[in-house]
Design a protein around this motif. Structure first.
Motif, PDB file in Angstrom:
ATOM      1  N   UNK A 123     -23.815  11.305  25.445  1.00 18.86           N
ATOM      2  CA  UNK A 123     -23.710  10.140  25.892  1.00 18.86           C
ATOM      3  C   UNK A 123     -22.965   9.792  26.825  1.00 18.86           C
ATOM      4  N   UNK A 124     -21.723  10.491  27.018  1.00 21.03           N
ATOM      5  CA  UNK A 124     -20.633  10.468  28.100  1.00 21.03           C
ATOM      6  C   UNK A 124     -21.278  10.671  29.340  1.00 21.03           C
ATOM      7  N   UNK A 125     -22.283  11.574  29.608  1.00 21.86           N
ATOM      8  CA  UNK A 125     -22.655  11.877  30.710  1.00 21.86           C
ATOM      9  C   UNK A 125     -23.880  10.723  31.361  1.00 21.86           C
ATOM     10  N   UNK A 126     -24.528  10.355  30.106  1.00 20.21           N
ATOM     11  CA  UNK A 126     -25.461   9.170  30.487  1.00 20.21           C
ATOM     12  C   UNK A 126     -24.683   7.916  31.063  1.00 20.21           C
ATOM     13  N   UNK A 127     -23.394   7.762  30.418  1.00 15.98           N
ATOM     14  CA  UNK A 127     -22.552   6.512  30.834  1.00 15.98           C
ATOM     15  C   UNK A 127     -22.101   6.793  32.043  1.00 15.98           C
ATOM     16  N   UNK A 128     -21.780   7.925  32.548  1.00 16.94           N
ATOM     17  CA  UNK A 128     -21.113   8.225  33.786  1.00 16.94           C
ATOM     18  C   UNK A 128     -22.370   8.108  34.942  1.00 16.94           C
ATOM     19  N   UNK A 129     -23.400   8.736  34.658  1.00 15.75           N
ATOM     20  CA  UNK A 129     -24.623   8.534  35.540  1.00 15.75           C
ATOM     21  C   UNK A 129     -25.049   7.155  35.759  1.00 15.75           C
ATOM     22  N   UNK A 130     -25.064   6.293  34.718  1.00 14.92           N
ATOM     23  CA  UNK A 130     -25.347   4.772  34.685  1.00 14.92           C
ATOM     24  C   UNK A 130     -24.184   4.074  35.550  1.00 14.92           C
ATOM     25  N   UNK A 131     -23.163   4.295  35.391  1.00 14.01           N
ATOM     26  CA  UNK A 131     -21.859   3.631  36.074  1.00 14.01           C
ATOM     27  C   UNK A 131     -22.062   3.999  37.480  1.00 14.01           C
ATOM     28  N   UNK A 144     -22.702   1.207  40.333  1.00 12.47           N
ATOM     29  CA  UNK A 144     -21.726   1.015  41.296  1.00 12.47           C
ATOM     30  C   UNK A 144     -22.436   1.114  42.677  1.00 12.47           C
ATOM     31  N   UNK A 145     -23.461   1.477  42.868  1.00 16.31           N
ATOM     32  CA  UNK A 145     -24.157   1.757  43.963  1.00 16.31           C
ATOM     33  C   UNK A 145     -25.275   0.769  44.434  1.00 16.31           C
ATOM     34  N   UNK A 146     -25.368  -0.052  43.374  1.00 17.35           N
ATOM     35  CA  UNK A 146     -26.357  -1.552  43.581  1.00 17.35           C
ATOM     36  C   UNK A 146     -25.460  -2.539  43.859  1.00 17.35           C
ATOM     37  N   UNK A 147     -25.637  -2.980  45.247  1.00 16.81           N
ATOM     38  CA  UNK A 147     -24.890  -3.968  45.730  1.00 16.81           C
ATOM     39  C   UNK A 147     -25.054  -5.435  45.266  1.00 16.81           C
ATOM     40  N   UNK A 163     -16.363   2.982  38.280  1.00 15.81           N
ATOM     41  CA  UNK A 163     -16.644   4.499  38.185  1.00 15.81           C
ATOM     42  C   UNK A 163     -15.396   5.132  37.500  1.00 15.81           C
ATOM     43  N   UNK A 164     -14.323   4.894  37.909  1.00 15.90           N
ATOM     44  CA  UNK A 164     -12.999   5.491  37.674  1.00 15.90           C
ATOM     45  C   UNK A 164     -12.654   5.004  36.057  1.00 15.90           C
TER      46      UNK A 164
END
Length: 398
Positions: free
Chosen positions: A218-226, A230-233, A293-294
Motif C-alpha cells: 500500500x505504501x508503494x501504491x501511495x508513493x506511485x500515486x503521489x 505531482x506531475x499533473x499540473x 511527494x516528500x
C-alpha cells in the motif's frame, strides 16, 4: 583581542540580532500573527449551543467533519413547514473536477457530515433519522445541476431519551493527523473494534491491514500515486488555488489548505506563512510537487497499519454511506488513542491515475466491489491543530 575589537564585534552581533528580530517581526506581521482567528470559532464548545434552532446546532457540529480537500461542500435547507427537519444538498460550486472528476470524494464528504450530525443529535437527546436521496437519484448526465435540485438526505429529529454519546467529545478533535505514527501495530482489540463498526451488511466492510506485505504494498501504491499526481499540473494547480498562505486569507475563505495541515505550528508557522505570502512560488509549480511527494514519503515511512473501506458497488448511496462509516472510524479511533489520515490518491479517477487505480481496485476489491477509502492508522507521536471551518450560517440557504 583588544577591547576595541571586542567592542566592534559586540556591536556587529547586536546589529545582526536586531536585523533578525526585525525580519521575524515583519514576517509575523505579514502572516497575521496577531489577527483574530475567526476560522477556528466553530471548534469552540459553546459555538453550536449559541444557536436556538436544534437543527442549526447539529449542522454546526456536522461542519467539523472531514471533507474532500477541506472544501466543506454542504448546503442546508431548513424545512419551513417542519421545524424538526432539514435537507442536505451537495454544494456543486465546491466540486474539485480535476482531482475528483466523478465527484465520488464529494459524495463521501456528505456522509462524513451526516455521521457527525447523528452523533451530535444523540448527545442532545434527539433520535436522528437520515433518509438518503429521498427525492431519487442524480441525473448523472447533468450532475452539477442535479446536485442543486436533488437532496442527498432528509434529516428529521424526534425527541428521545437523553443518554451518553461516547463519540461526541471526539468531534472536537482533528479529523486528520499527518504526523508520524508510533511503529507498533494495532492491538487485536483495536482491530476488532474498528472492523466491527459497519452497522449494516450493505454499508461496506472495514479491513485493517498491518502485515509487512500489505504495509509495503500500500505504501508503494501511495508513493506511485503521489508521484503521478505531482506531475499533473492541472490537478496540482487546483489544490494550490485553495491554499491559504496567511491568517487573513484563512479568515476570508475558511476552507482549503494551510501550513498547519503539514504539521507546522507556533513561531515557525508564522515565519513560513510570511515567506509564502511574500513568495507564493515557494508553494506552486515544481516546489509544490516536491513538497507533496516528500510529505507523502514521510507519512508512508511512519505508518504501522492501513485501513480501507470497501463497498459492494460504487453507487452514490454507497459513497455517502462509506463517508458515514469513515467518520465513525475517525471518532472511534480517537477513543482508542488512534489517529488517521487518508492516502487515497490511488483511488482517484482522472485519466493519468487510471492504471494504478485499476490495479489497486483489482488487488483489494477482487470480487467487483469498490475501495472507497484507504488511510493510515496508528498511535500519533504528536498532537496536530484543527483546520479551518466556515461559519455555520454560510451553509444554510435563505
Amino acid at each position: 583581542m583588544n577591547r576595541k575589537v571586542i567592542k566592534v564585534a559586540l556591536i556587529v552581533v547586536a546589529i545582526l540580532v536586531g536585523i533578525c528580530l526585525l525580519a521575524v517581526s515583519a514576517l509575523m506581521a505579514i502572516s497575521g500573527a496577531w489577527t483574530r482567528r475567526t476560522y477556528l470559532e466553530p471548534w469552540g464548545r459553546d459555538y453550536a449551543s449559541s444557536h436556538a434552532d436544534p437543527r442549526v446546532r447539529l449542522v454546526a457540529t456536522g461542519l467539523l467533519a472531514a471533507s474532500n480537500h477541506n472544501m466543506q461542500p454542504w448546503l442546508i435547507r431548513l424545512d419551513e413547514d417542519d421545524a424538526s427537519s432539514f435537507l442536505l444538498y451537495a454544494d456543486s460550486s465546491r466540486m474539485t473536477p480535476q482531482v475528483d472528476p466523478e465527484a465520488r470524494q464529494l459524495m463521501i464528504s456528505q456522509g462524513t457530515f451526516l455521521e457527525y450530525v447523528a452523533v451530535a443529535g444523540e448527545h442532545e437527546g434527539w433520535d436522528v433519522r437520515i433518509d438518503l436521496f429521498p427525492d431519487g437519484q442524480y441525473d448523472e448526465d447533468h450532475l452539477a445541476e442535479s446536485m442543486n435540485e436533488t437532496p442527498v438526505a432528509r434529516v428529521t429529529l424526534s425527541a428521545a431519551e437523553a443518554h451518553d454519546a461516547p463519540l461526541f467529545d471526539a468531534t472536537f478533535l482533528p479529523d486528520t493527523n499527518r504526523a508520524a505514527y508510533e511503529p507498533q501495530a494495532l492491538s487485536p482489540e483495536q482491530v476488532a473494534t474498528l472492523e466491527a463498526l459497519p452497522e449494516q451488511d450493505d454499508e461496506g466492510t472495514v479491513s485493517v491491514l498491518q502485515d509487512d506485505t500489505d504495509v509495503r504494498t500500500i505504501g508503494q501504491y501511495a508513493m506511485r500515486a503521489a508521484t503521478i499526481e505531482a506531475g499533473v499540473a492541472r490537478v496540482m494547480d487546483e489544490g494550490n488555488a485553495i491554499f491559504r498562505a496567511n491568517e487573513r486569507q484563512k479568515n476570508l475563505y475558511r476552507y482549503g489548505y494551510s501550513v498547519e495541515g503539514q504539521g507546522t505550528t507556533g513561531l515557525m508557522k508564522h515565519i513560513l506563512q510570511g515567506l509564502l505570502t511574500l513568495r507564493p512560488s515557494l508553494n506552486t509549480g515544481p516546489a509544490a510537487s516536491e513538497n507533496f511527494i516528500r510529505s507523502t514519503q514521510t507519512s508512508v515511512d511512519a505508518t504501522p497499519a492501513y485501513a480501507m473501506i470497501v463497498t459492494d458497488d460504487n453507487s452514490r448511496r454507497a459513497q455517502v454511506e462509506s463517508g458515514m462509516l469513515y467518520s465513525r472510524l475517525v471518532l472511534t479511533g480517537h477513543t482508542l488513542g488512534l489517529a488517521m489520515q487518508p492516502l487515497s490518491q490511488v483511488l482517484e479517477e482522472y485519466p493519468e491515475m487510471r492504471v494504478p487505480h485499476d490495479e489497486f481496485q483489482a488487488l483489494y476489491a477482487p470480487d467487483g466491489g469498490t475501495v472507497q477509502m484507504v488511510f493510515r492508522v496508528g498511535q500519533p507521536t504528536e498532537n496536530v491543530p484543527v483546520s479551518m471551518r466556515r461559519d455555520v450560517m454560510d451553509l444554510i440557504e435563505g
